[in-house]
Design a protein around this motif. Structure first.
Motif: not given
Length: 65
Positions: A9, A11-13, A15-20
């Motif tokens: 995964y 994580m965009e630091l 925004t905190g958005a997590i992408t698998r």
């Protein structure tokens, strides 16, 4: 015998958005991700079901917005 899996995964630091980035099945493990300076990610994949180990590369982190 039940087998687990390991995925990668990011994580965009900001925004905190997590992408698998990976979709490993039972008995498959994406391990030891390495982030290169050009944005590419390399990882070791161990497939216990097939008895293989290989390296994969992804530009998935570059495609995130």
């Amino acid at each position: 015998m039940q087998r687990g899996a390991a995925n990668i995964y990011v994580m965009e630091l900001a925004t905190g958005a997590i992408t698998r980035l990976t979709k490993m099945h039972a008995g498959q493990y994406a391990l030891f991700p390495h982030f290169r300076s050009d944005g590419w990610i390399y990882a070791d994949v161990r497939d216990i079901n097939a008895g293989h180990e290989y390296i994969v590369a992804s530009d998935g982190a570059l495609l995130l917005e």
